[in-house]
Design a protein around this motif. Structure first.
Motif, PDB file in Angstrom:
ATOM      1  N   ILE A   4      10.307 -12.819-100.529  1.00 44.38           N
ATOM      2  CA  ILE A   4      11.138 -13.562 -99.364  1.00 44.38           C
ATOM      3  C   ILE A   4      11.480 -12.391 -98.479  1.00 44.38           C
ATOM      4  CG2 ILE A   4      11.800 -15.498-100.658  1.00 44.38           C
ATOM      5  CD1 ILE A   4      14.329 -13.830-101.473  1.00 44.38           C
TER       6      ILE A   4
ATOM      7  N   LYS B 184      17.097  -4.620 -90.989  1.00 45.28           N
ATOM      8  CA  LYS B 184      18.417  -4.626 -91.492  1.00 45.28           C
ATOM      9  C   LYS B 184      18.793  -6.034 -90.692  1.00 45.28           C
ATOM     10  CE  LYS B 184      22.988  -2.676 -91.229  1.00 45.28           C
ATOM     11  NZ  LYS B 184      23.919  -2.861 -90.406  1.00 45.28           N
TER      12      LYS B 184
ATOM     13  N   LEU C 299      14.537 -17.535 -93.282  1.00 43.04           N
ATOM     14  CA  LEU C 299      13.773 -18.096 -94.099  1.00 43.04           C
ATOM     15  C   LEU C 299      13.687 -19.665 -94.012  1.00 43.04           C
ATOM     16  CD1 LEU C 299      14.956 -16.623 -97.680  1.00 43.04           C
ATOM     17  CD2 LEU C 299      12.630 -16.676 -96.827  1.00 43.04           C
ATOM     18  N   GLU C 300      15.160 -20.036 -93.692  1.00 44.61           N
ATOM     19  CA  GLU C 300      15.134 -21.531 -93.323  1.00 44.61           C
ATOM     20  C   GLU C 300      14.211 -22.023 -91.967  1.00 44.61           C
ATOM     21  OE1 GLU C 300      18.997 -23.786 -95.001  1.00 44.61           O
ATOM     22  OE2 GLU C 300      19.422 -21.908 -93.997  1.00 44.61           O
TER      23      GLU C 300
ATOM     24  N   VAL D 238      20.743 -16.339-102.157  1.00 45.14           N
ATOM     25  CA  VAL D 238      20.762 -15.368-100.999  1.00 45.14           C
ATOM     26  C   VAL D 238      21.905 -15.516 -99.963  1.00 45.14           C
ATOM     27  CG1 VAL D 238      19.667 -15.227 -98.496  1.00 45.14           C
ATOM     28  CG2 VAL D 238      18.256 -15.415-100.566  1.00 45.14           C
TER      29      VAL D 238
ATOM     30  N   LEU E 250      19.441  -8.100-103.260  1.00 44.99           N
ATOM     31  CA  LEU E 250      20.212  -8.489-101.881  1.00 44.99           C
ATOM     32  C   LEU E 250      21.653  -8.419-101.973  1.00 44.99           C
ATOM     33  CD1 LEU E 250      19.538  -9.303 -99.174  1.00 44.99           C
ATOM     34  CD2 LEU E 250      19.853 -11.470 -99.661  1.00 44.99           C
TER      35      LEU E 250
ATOM     36  N   LEU F 144      24.820 -12.395 -99.334  1.00 45.31           N
ATOM     37  CA  LEU F 144      25.178 -11.946 -98.131  1.00 45.31           C
ATOM     38  C   LEU F 144      26.755 -12.166 -97.884  1.00 45.31           C
ATOM     39  CD1 LEU F 144      22.117 -13.172 -96.084  1.00 45.31           C
ATOM     40  CD2 LEU F 144      22.367 -10.957 -96.871  1.00 45.31           C
TER      41      LEU F 144
ATOM     42  N   ILE G 191      17.141  -8.751 -93.020  1.00 48.08           N
ATOM     43  CA  ILE G 191      17.930  -8.842 -94.657  1.00 48.08           C
ATOM     44  C   ILE G 191      19.253  -9.359 -94.675  1.00 48.08           C
ATOM     45  CG2 ILE G 191      18.269  -7.530 -96.478  1.00 48.08           C
ATOM     46  CD1 ILE G 191      15.376  -7.862 -96.174  1.00 48.08           C
ATOM     47  N   GLU G 192      20.203  -8.792 -93.417  1.00 50.81           N
ATOM     48  CA  GLU G 192      21.498  -9.477 -93.450  1.00 50.81           C
ATOM     49  C   GLU G 192      21.568 -10.966 -93.086  1.00 50.81           C
ATOM     50  OE1 GLU G 192      24.302  -7.641 -94.242  1.00 50.81           O
ATOM     51  OE2 GLU G 192      22.843  -5.847 -94.930  1.00 50.81           O
ATOM     52  N   ASN G 193      20.679 -11.164 -92.479  1.00 46.34           N
ATOM     53  CA  ASN G 193      20.407 -12.769 -92.002  1.00 46.34           C
ATOM     54  C   ASN G 193      19.327 -13.638 -92.917  1.00 46.34           C
ATOM     55  OD1 ASN G 193      22.624 -13.023 -89.882  1.00 46.34           O
ATOM     56  ND2 ASN G 193      21.227 -11.114 -89.389  1.00 46.34           N
ATOM     57  N   LEU G 194      18.916 -13.076 -93.941  1.00 45.99           N
ATOM     58  CA  LEU G 194      17.637 -13.573 -94.550  1.00 45.99           C
ATOM     59  C   LEU G 194      17.858 -15.038 -94.679  1.00 45.99           C
ATOM     60  CD1 LEU G 194      15.011 -12.638 -95.749  1.00 45.99           C
ATOM     61  CD2 LEU G 194      16.270 -12.396 -97.987  1.00 45.99           C
ATOM     62  N   ASP G 195      18.848 -15.617 -95.101  1.00 51.48           N
ATOM     63  CA  ASP G 195      18.861 -17.193 -95.346  1.00 51.48           C
ATOM     64  C   ASP G 195      18.564 -18.005 -94.062  1.00 51.48           C
ATOM     65  OD1 ASP G 195      21.102 -15.973 -94.208  1.00 51.48           O
ATOM     66  OD2 ASP G 195      22.614 -17.788 -94.947  1.00 51.48           O
TER      67      ASP G 195
ATOM     68  N   LEU H 171      18.013 -19.998-101.875  1.00 51.34           N
ATOM     69  CA  LEU H 171      18.731 -20.187-100.690  1.00 51.34           C
ATOM     70  C   LEU H 171      20.338 -19.939-101.089  1.00 51.34           C
ATOM     71  CD1 LEU H 171      17.181 -22.657 -98.326  1.00 51.34           C
ATOM     72  CD2 LEU H 171      17.361 -20.258 -97.932  1.00 51.34           C
TER      73      LEU H 171
END
Ligand code: SF4
Lengths: 226, 467
Positions: free
Chosen positions: B239, B58, B68-69, A11, B300, A15, B61-65, A8
Motif C-alpha cells: 500500500i 513523505k 489510497l482511496e 491507516v 505507519l 496517521l 505516507i502522511e496522507n496515505l488514506d 483504511l
C-alpha cells in the motif's frame, strides 16, 4: 469489517500521530528546476547527437535521415543485408509509408501487419518473426529512450517478441529529458505506454552483461529529421 | 504481522564459513557500487533530486488514506479490479479465486519482493498451478529451491559454474558456464511459458493516485511479456507504493536505475492503465491490483519509523553495507536484507522474532549516504536496537557488559586501570579461548592492542615534536 475497511481504518488511526520528522523549511523546487534546466539541450543538432551518443552506450544504434523515403531506403538495405523476408510491422502512418515504399522496390519482402491479426493469431505469428519495424511517439535524448503509446500503436508484440527491432521516430518529437517528456505527454494516452532504452538485457549471471534476455537483442533507431 | 520464524544466527555462521559466497557477494556489490557512483556523479542535481523524492514520499505516507482511496476510485474507472488484502493469507485467497475463475493452469511471474514476502509461489504450486519466475535471476533461484539473496540481483550468490550445473541437472541440457548460452537456454524455456500462460503476476514499482494506473520497471522485458501475453494480469502492490500523480515519476526514475544497477535508465518502464484486450486486440482482458497491507499500517503507526515505508527497493544500501558484503542475503533469513532489511524485519515479524536483525550493522552510515530517498537508516537501526534493549530482550551478559562499560568509560583513571588489567590478562589467556558474544570458531576475537590508544597517541606526539 471488510479488509478494505480494516486497512483504511488502521491507516487513518496510525496517521493521527504526526510524523516525528521535522518540517523542512527549505523548498528545493526552484534550485532543482534551475539545475535541471542547466543540463537541458535545446538545439536540435545537440539533441540528435546526444541521443546518438547515449544509444551507443546502451548497445543500440541509430541513423539520421532526412525523409520517410530515405528511411525506407535505409531500412531496405538493412533488411537485404539481414536476409530477411518476413517482417512484422505496425499500421501507424510512418510505418505504412515506409512499408509501401519498400514494397515498390523489393517485392520479395512480406510484411505482416500486427494490427490486422486477431489476438491469438497475432501472438503466434509475431513470435515466429525475427525482425520488426515500429514507430515511436517520442524519444528522450538524455537517456536515448523511446516512448510507445498504445493508443497510437495498438500493439506491442512486434516491439517485444521479435529479436531485431527497427524503430522510427521524428526528430521533432525528440525531448531533452524525462521531465520535459512528462510535461508534454497526453495524460490519457500515458495510461498505457512503455518506455524503452536499448535492447533487452540482463546481468544476473556474475554481473556479465548479456543482451536479448527476453525481448529484442538488437535495436536500431531511425531519426527522421524532415 | 507475519508469523514467519527466522534463524539469523545459524545462517550467519553458515555464510561466514562459505568463502566462495563471500567472494561472490563482495565482488558483485563492490562493482555495482562503483557503477552507481560513476552514474550519480554525472547528475548535477542528484542531491536535490533526493530531497525532492523524500518530500514526495513523505507527503504520500502522511496522507496515505487519501491517496489510497483516490487510486482505488480512478483505477476502478479505468476498468481495473481493486482488491484489499490485510495479510498474506488474504492476498493468497484473492489470487486463488481469480485463478479458479479463469481456469488458470500456468502463471508467469515477474520479479516481485511483495509476493516473496507472502510466500506466494509455495502456495500456488501447492495448489497445482504451474508458477514460473521469469526474471533470469529469479528463475535461477527458483530452480535452485532458494529465495533471492539480493533485492535487485536475486542470484548474486551463485557463480556461473553453479548455474551451469543447476541447468544441467534441472533442465536436462548439456553443461555450459557461458552466460550467453545459459541465457539462451532460459529464454527458450521461458518463451514457451509466456506464450501458454493464462495468468501473470507482477509487483508494482509506482502507482499513480491521480489517474489510477501503475508502472513496472525492468531490464529484461520479462515483465512486459508477462503483462501483455496472458489474458489475466494480477499486480500485487504494497500500500505504500503510491505517488500522487505521474508528474512525480521522473524524479524517481532519475534515482532508481543509477541506485539499483548504476544504469542511467532502466531498459523498460511499463505503464498499465487497465485491461487492453478489447481496446487493442491484445494484452489482458482482466487486470487486478491487490493492495497489500501485511504489517505496513503497523509500521505507519510508529511516527519515528514510518519513514522506512519510503523505500523504493533499489538495493543500494545493501551494496555498500560491510555486513551484507560479508554474509550475503540469505543470512538474514527473510525477504528483505541489508540495512533496509534489518529495519523491516523487527517491524514485520515483531520485536521478539526480529530481535537480532537490528544488530547486523556497523552503523558506519554508508547506507544513509546512498539511499536515494534519504531514509535515515542508521537512526532507525538505533531506534530498533533501543526497543530491543528497553523491552529487556538483551542478554544478561550484554546488560552487565554495557553497565560496566558506562561506569569505566566515564572515569578516566578507572578506564586506564581497567584497560591495563585487560592487556595483562590477555597474555595469560589466548584469544581463541575468549568466548565473547558474536565471536566463534569462524570469527575469532582479535585481541586488544598491546600498546593501547593512549600510549600510541603520546608516542606519536613525541615523534612529531622531535621532527
Ligand atoms: S532503504 Fe534506500 S537504499 Fe535501501 S533499498 Fe530502500 S530506497 Fe534503496
Amino acid at each position: 469489517m471488510s479488509s478494505r475497511e480494516k486497512i483504511l481504518s488502521q491507516v487513518k488511526s496510525a496517521l493521527r500521530t504526526k510524523s516525528h520528522e521535522e518540517e523542512s523549511k527549505i523548498t528545493i523546487d526552484e534550485l532543482l528546476k534551475s539545475k535541471i534546466n542547466l543540463t537541458v539541450k535545446t538545439n536540435k543538432n545537440d539533441l540528435i547527437s546526444q541521443f546518438q551518443t547515449e544509444i551507443k552506450k546502451v548497445n543500440g544504434d541509430s541513423i539520421v535521415v532526412k525523409s520517410n523515403l530515405e528511411a525506407s531506403n535505409k531500412i531496405n538495405e538493412i533488411l537485404i543485408e539481414a536476409k530477411e523476408n518476413q517482417i512484422a510491422i505496425t499500421d501507424q502512418n510512418i510505418c505504412t509509408e515506409v512499408r509501401l515504399n519498400i514494397q515498390k522496390g523489393n517485392s520479395n519482402l512480406q510484411f505482416i501487419i500486427a494490427n490486422n491479426l486477431d489476438s491469438k493469431e497475432r501472438k503466434e505469428k509475431i513470435s515466429q518473426l525475427k525482425t520488426a519495424i515500429v514507430q515511436a511517439d517520442y524519444a528522450v535524448s538524455e537517456i536515448a529512450q523511446l516512448v510507445f503509446l498504445y493508443d497510437n500503436s495498438k500493439t506491442s508484440y512486434p516491439h517485444f517478441l521479435c529479436d531485431f527491432v527497427i524503430a522510427l521516430v521524428k526528430v521533432s518529437n525528440l525531448m531533452p529529458n524525462q521531465f520535459t517528456l512528462f510535461e508534454k505527454i497526453d495524460k490519457v494516452k500515458a495510461l498505457n505506454m512503455v518506455l524503452v532504452t536499448g535492447p533487452s538485457r540482463t546481468a544476473d549471471i556474475e554481473k556479465v552483461l548479456v543482451l536479448g534476455a527476453h525481448g529484442p537483442r538488437k535495436l536500431i533507431v531511425i531519426l527522421i529529421d524532415e | 504481522m507475519s508469523t514467519d520464524k527466522i534463524n539469523i544466527k545459524d545462517h550467519i555462521i553458515e555464510a561466514l564459513s562459505d568463502a566462495d559466497l563471500r567472494k561472490a557477494v563482495y565482488k558483485a556489490t563492490a562493482s555495482t557500487s562503483v557503477s552507481r557512483l560513476n552514474t550519480t556523479e554525472a547528475i548535477p542535481y542528484w542531491e536535490e533530486c533526493r530531497v525532492k523524492t523524500h518530500c514526495i514520499k513523505k507527503d504520500v505516507i502522511e496522507n496515505l488514506d487519501k491517496y489510497l482511496e483516490l487510486f482505488e476510485k480512478n483505477a476502478k474507472n479505468n476498468g481495473i479490479n481493486i482488491h484489499w488484502a490485510i495479510d498474506g493469507n488474504d492476498a493468497k485467497n484473492i489470487l486463488s479465486e481469480i485463478a479458479k475463475k479463469n481456469n488458470v493452469k500456468t502463471i508467469v511471474k515477474s520479479k516481485s519482493l511483495t509476493t516473496e514476502e507472502i510466500h506466494l509461489n509455495e502456495f500456488l504450486i501447492g495448489n497445482n498451478i504451474d508458477t514460473v519466475e521469469t526474471d533470469l535471476g529469479e528463475y535461477i533461484v527458483q530452480l535452485n529451491d532458494q529465495v533471492p539473496s539480493h533485492l535487485v540481483a536475486p542470484a548474486l550468490h551463485l557463480s556461473r559454474t553453479d548455474i551451469g550445473k543447476l541447468f544441467k541437472d534441472k533442465l536436462n541440457v548439456p553443461f555450459t558456464d557461458v552466460p550467453e548460452e545459459l541465457l539462451l537456454i532460459a529464454r527458450k524455456k521461458l518463451r514457451e511459458k509466456f506464450l501458454s500462460a493464462e495468468m501473470s503476476i507482477t509487483g508494482v514499482n509506482f502507482a499513480f493516485a491521480e489517474n489510477g494506473s501503475f508502472c513496472v520497471v525492468e531490464n529484461e522485458a520479462n515483465a512486459h511479456l508477462s503483462l501483455s501475453l496472458p489474458q489475466v494480469h494480477v499486480a500485487v502492490m504494497g500500500i505504500e507504493k503510491l505517488l500522487p500523480s505521474i508528474d512525480e515519476l521522473p524524479y524517481f526514475l532519475k534515482l532508481l536505475a543509477p541506485s539499483a544497477t548504476g544504469q542511467k535508465s532502466s531498459s523498460y518502464v511499463n505503464f498499465i492503465g487497465g485491461p487492453s484486450l478489447q481496446k487493442y486486440n491484445e494484452g489482458p482482458k482482466e487486470v487486478h491490483v491487490i493492495l497489500l497491507d501485511n504489517g505496513r499500517s503497523k509500521i505507519l503507526a510508529d511516527p519515528k519509523l514510518r519513514e522506512t515505508l519510503y523505500c523504493i527497493r533499489c538495493g543500494a544500501c545493501l551494496n555498500v553495507c560491510p555486513v551484507y558484503q560479508q554474509i550475503g542475503g540469505h543470512a538474514y533469513d527473510w525477504t528483505y536484507m541489508g540495512p533496509i532489511g534489518i529495519t523491516l524485519i523487527p517491524q514485520y515479524l515483531g520485536e521478539i522474532e526480529g530481535k537480532d536483525a537490528p544488530f547486523l550493522s556497523s552503523l558506519c552510515g554508508a547506507c544513509a549516504d546512498v539511499c536515494p530517498v534519504k531514509i535515515k537508516l542508521p537512526q532507525h537501526i538505533l531506534e530498533l536496537r533501543k526497543n530491543v534493549v528497553q523491552k529487556n530482550k538483551s542478554k544478561i551478559f550484554e546488560k552487565f557488559a554495557m553497565k560496566t562499560w558506562i561506569a569505566v568509560s566515564t572515569h578516566p583513571k578507572l578506564y586506564r586501570l581497567f584497560s591495563w588489567k585487560i592487556k595483562k590478562l590477555q597474555s595469560f589467556i589466548p584469544v581463541e579461548y575468549l568466548k565473547l558474544p558474536g565471536y566463534h570458531k569462524k570469527r575469532s576475537f582479535p585481541g586488544i592492542d598491546k600498546k593501547g590508544f593512549r600510549e600510541q597517541y603520546y608516542q606519536m606526539k613525541k615523534n612529531n615534536n622531535e621532527q
